[in-house]
Scaffold this active site. Structure first.
Site, PDB file in Angstrom:
ATOM      1  N   GLY A   1       0.968  -1.074  -0.077  1.00  0.00           N
ATOM      2  CA  GLY A   1       0.102   0.259  -0.435  1.00  0.00           C
ATOM      3  C   GLY A   1       0.534   1.355  -0.313  1.00  0.00           C
TER       4      GLY A   1
ATOM      5  N   GLN B   1       4.032   3.949  -1.332  1.00  0.00           N
ATOM      6  CA  GLN B   1       4.273   4.434  -2.895  1.00  0.00           C
ATOM      7  C   GLN B   1       5.752   4.165  -3.184  1.00  0.00           C
ATOM      8  OE1 GLN B   1       1.823   7.664  -4.024  1.00  0.00           O
ATOM      9  NE2 GLN B   1       0.643   5.815  -5.036  1.00  0.00           N
ATOM     10  N   ILE B   2       6.500   4.394  -3.841  1.00  0.00           N
ATOM     11  CA  ILE B   2       7.939   4.224  -4.312  1.00  0.00           C
ATOM     12  C   ILE B   2       7.838   4.851  -5.568  1.00  0.00           C
ATOM     13  CG2 ILE B   2       7.705   2.063  -4.913  1.00  0.00           C
ATOM     14  CD1 ILE B   2      10.816   1.418  -4.174  1.00  0.00           C
ATOM     15  N   PRO B   3       8.618   6.153  -5.410  1.00  0.00           N
ATOM     16  CA  PRO B   3       8.931   6.714  -7.039  1.00  0.00           C
ATOM     17  C   PRO B   3       9.662   6.192  -7.504  1.00  0.00           C
ATOM     18  CG  PRO B   3       9.787   8.275  -4.475  1.00  0.00           C
ATOM     19  CD  PRO B   3       9.672   6.285  -4.643  1.00  0.00           C
TER      20      PRO B   3
ATOM     21  N   LEU C   1      11.786   6.446  -9.540  1.00  0.00           N
ATOM     22  CA  LEU C   1      13.625   6.783 -10.424  1.00  0.00           C
ATOM     23  C   LEU C   1      14.238   6.741  -8.418  1.00  0.00           C
ATOM     24  CD1 LEU C   1      15.578   7.586 -12.011  1.00  0.00           C
ATOM     25  CD2 LEU C   1      15.029   9.527 -12.344  1.00  0.00           C
TER      26      LEU C   1
ATOM     27  N   LEU D   1      18.047   6.782  -6.362  1.00  0.00           N
ATOM     28  CA  LEU D   1      19.856   7.351  -6.545  1.00  0.00           C
ATOM     29  C   LEU D   1      19.880   5.055  -6.246  1.00  0.00           C
ATOM     30  CD1 LEU D   1      22.191   8.685  -7.208  1.00  0.00           C
ATOM     31  CD2 LEU D   1      21.726   9.488  -4.721  1.00  0.00           C
ATOM     32  N   GLY D   2      20.620   5.138  -6.849  1.00  0.00           N
ATOM     33  CA  GLY D   2      21.500   4.241  -6.290  1.00  0.00           C
ATOM     34  C   GLY D   2      23.095   4.603  -6.154  1.00  0.00           C
TER      35      GLY D   2
ATOM     36  N   ASP E   1      18.702   4.516  -2.691  1.00  0.00           N
ATOM     37  CA  ASP E   1      18.751   2.826  -2.757  1.00  0.00           C
ATOM     38  C   ASP E   1      19.551   2.879  -1.755  1.00  0.00           C
ATOM     39  OD1 ASP E   1      17.854  -0.257  -3.142  1.00  0.00           O
ATOM     40  OD2 ASP E   1      20.177   0.052  -3.844  1.00  0.00           O
TER      41      ASP E   1
ATOM     42  N   TYR F   1      27.377  -1.948   1.403  1.00  0.00           N
ATOM     43  CA  TYR F   1      28.083  -0.822   0.551  1.00  0.00           C
ATOM     44  C   TYR F   1      29.127   0.064   1.472  1.00  0.00           C
ATOM     45  CZ  TYR F   1      24.435  -1.550  -2.587  1.00  0.00           C
ATOM     46  OH  TYR F   1      23.858  -1.700  -3.946  1.00  0.00           O
TER      47      TYR F   1
ATOM     48  N   LYS G   1      19.410  -2.960   2.850  1.00  0.00           N
ATOM     49  CA  LYS G   1      19.596  -3.990   2.357  1.00  0.00           C
ATOM     50  C   LYS G   1      20.099  -5.214   3.416  1.00  0.00           C
ATOM     51  CE  LYS G   1      19.611  -2.683  -2.480  1.00  0.00           C
ATOM     52  NZ  LYS G   1      20.619  -2.332  -2.579  1.00  0.00           N
TER      53      LYS G   1
ATOM     54  N   HIS H   1      19.633  -9.198   0.760  1.00  0.00           N
ATOM     55  CA  HIS H   1      20.135  -8.838  -0.432  1.00  0.00           C
ATOM     56  C   HIS H   1      21.191  -9.750  -0.964  1.00  0.00           C
ATOM     57  CE1 HIS H   1      23.634  -5.611  -1.114  1.00  0.00           C
ATOM     58  NE2 HIS H   1      23.324  -5.746  -2.178  1.00  0.00           N
TER      59      HIS H   1
END
Ligand code: A2P
Length: 317
Positions: free
Chosen positions: A9, A11-13, A15, A17-18, A43, A48, A77, A110
Site C-alpha cells: 500500500g 508508494q515508491i518513486p 526513479l 538514486l543508487g 537505495d 556498501y 538491505k 540482499h
C-alpha cells in the site's frame, strides 16, 4: 516523478538514486545534491559501507528543511551474514542507526547466499554457510517480524529467481513487495518480470547503466559497454538526450523502478530528468531486441573461493 504503489500500500518513486560504489567522502554530497535536484528515493545497503555518511546527509537535510522524513523513500538491505531469524532485527537496527532513521521504507534480503555471522566480504570458502542450511522461510520470518515491530514499512528480496520466489511465497504471510535484480537492455528477464507482476511483487532494475565503475573482482574481460551500444546511442542522438537517459527511461517504460548511481552533480541532474523522457514504441522495440541474457554482476564472486559451497545454479537457480 512517477510513483508506483507497492503491495504493502506504500508508494515508491520509480526513479531512485543508487549508492553502491559511492565512496565515503563523496556519497554525502551526492545525497544532498540529489535531494536538491528532486530525488526522493534512495537505495542503500549495509554492505556498501556508506550508510553512516548517507545518514548524516539525511539528518542535515531534515534539519535544514530541504525535505522531511515522510517525503523520502529509503531502502536498505540485510547482509548475508544475518539470515538467521534472531539476527535479522539487530542487522536492521544497525542500518537504522547508521541512517539515523526510526523506520525504513523498504528492507530487502540482499542475496540468496548465506555467510557466517560477522562476515562482510567473504575471504575464503570457510566463510560460507550452504544454502540449504537456512531456509528462506526462516529469514523471511525475521523480515516479517520487522514489519510487525513497525521498524520497516515494506519488505522484499534482491537477486531472487522465480523458483526462489515461489518457495518464499509458498509459506509467506507477507508476499515480497519488491525483487531488486539487475536490469538493462542486455538482461531483460521478461519471464521473471511477468512472474513478479502476477504475484504483485514490484521489480527494481539495478546496474541500469551497466555498472561500469564496479571493482575489478566483479568484472569480466571484454565486457560490452552498455552506454556505448550503437542502438542506444542512435536513439539518444535522435532524441537529443544521453545514452544514460535512454536506459533510465526504458526501465521506467517497462514498469520497473530504476536506481542509476551517480556522484556527479551534472549526471545526477541528467539522470533525474530522464524520469520525464518519453520513448516511442519503435524505440522500445529496438531496445527490446538487444536482450542477450548477459549479466554484469555474474555472481561468480560467490563461487570462486576454494571450498565455497555455492555454484552459479545455487545463486541464480
Ligand atoms: P558517476 O558516479 O561518476 O556519475 P550503474 O548505475 O549501472 O551502477 O552505473 C553507475 C556508473 O555510471 C558510474 O560509473 C557513474 O559514474 C556512471 N554514470 C552515472 N550517470 C551517468 C550518465 N548520465 N552518463 C554517463 N555515466 C553515468
Amino acid at each position: 516523478m512517477k510513483n508506483l504503489t507497492l503491495n504493502s500500500g506504500h508508494q515508491i518513486p520509480m526513479l531512485g538514486l543508487g549508492t553502491w560504489k559511492s565512496a565515503p567522502g563523496e556519497v554525502g554530497r551526492a545525497i544532498t545534491e540529489a535531494i536538491k535536484i528532486g530525488y526522493r528515493h534512495f537505495d542503500c545497503a549495509w554492505i556498501y559501507g556508506n550508510e553512516k555518511e548517507i545518514g548524516d546527509a539525511f539528518a542535515a537535510a531534515f534539519a535544514e528543511g530541504l525535505v522531511s522524513r515522510e517525503e523520502i523513500f529509503v531502502t536498505t538491505k540485510l547482509w548475508c551474514d544475518s539470515h538467521r531469524r534472531q539476527h535479522v532485527r539487530s542487522a536492521a537496527e544497525a542500518s537504522l542507526r547508521n541512517l539515523q532513521l526510526d523506520y525504513l521504507d523498504l528492507y530487502l534480503v540482499h542475496w540468496p547466499v548465506h555467510l557466517k555471522h560477522g562476515i562482510g566480504i567473504a575471504q575464503s570458502g570457510d566463510d560460507f554457510v550452504p544454502l540449504a542450511e537456512i531456509p528462506i522461510a526462516e529469514t523471511w520470518q525475521g523480515m516479517q517480524d520487522l514489519v510487525s515491530a513497525g521498524l520497516v514499512k515494506s519488505i522484499g528480496v534482491s537477486n531472487f529467481s522465480q523458483s526462489k520466489l515461489e518457495e518464499l511465497n509458498s509459506g509467506a504471510d507477507i508476499v515480497p513487495a519488491m525483487n531488486q535484480v539487475e536490469g538493462h537492455p542486455y538482461l531483460q528477464q521478461p519471464d521473471l518480470l511477468a512472474y513478479c507482476n502476477s504475484t504483485g511483487t514490484a521489480v527494481t532494475a539495478y546496474a541500469p547503466l551497466g555498472s561500469g565503475d564496479r571493482p575489478a573482482r566483479l568484472k569480466s574481460e571484454a565486457e560490452p559497454i552498455l552506454l556505448e551500444d550503437p542502438v542506444v546511442v542512435e536513439i539518444a542522438d535522435g532524441l537529443g538526450v544521453s545514452a544514460a537517459q535512454v536506459l533510465i527511461s526504458w526501465a521506467i517504460h517497462r514498469g520497473t523502478i530504476v536506481i542509476p548511481k551517480s556522484v556527479n552533480p551534472q549526471r545526477l541532474k541528467q539522470n533525474y530528468q530522464a524520469g520525464h523522457l518519453s520513448l516511442c514504441d519503435s524505440d522500445m522495440e529496438k531496445l527490446a531486441s538487444l536482450d542477450r541474457q548477459a549479466r554484469f554482476i555474474t555472481g561468480e564472486h560467490w563461487c570462486r573461493h576454494p571450498g565455497s559451497p555455492y555454484t552459479l545454479t545455487d545463486v541464480w537457480g
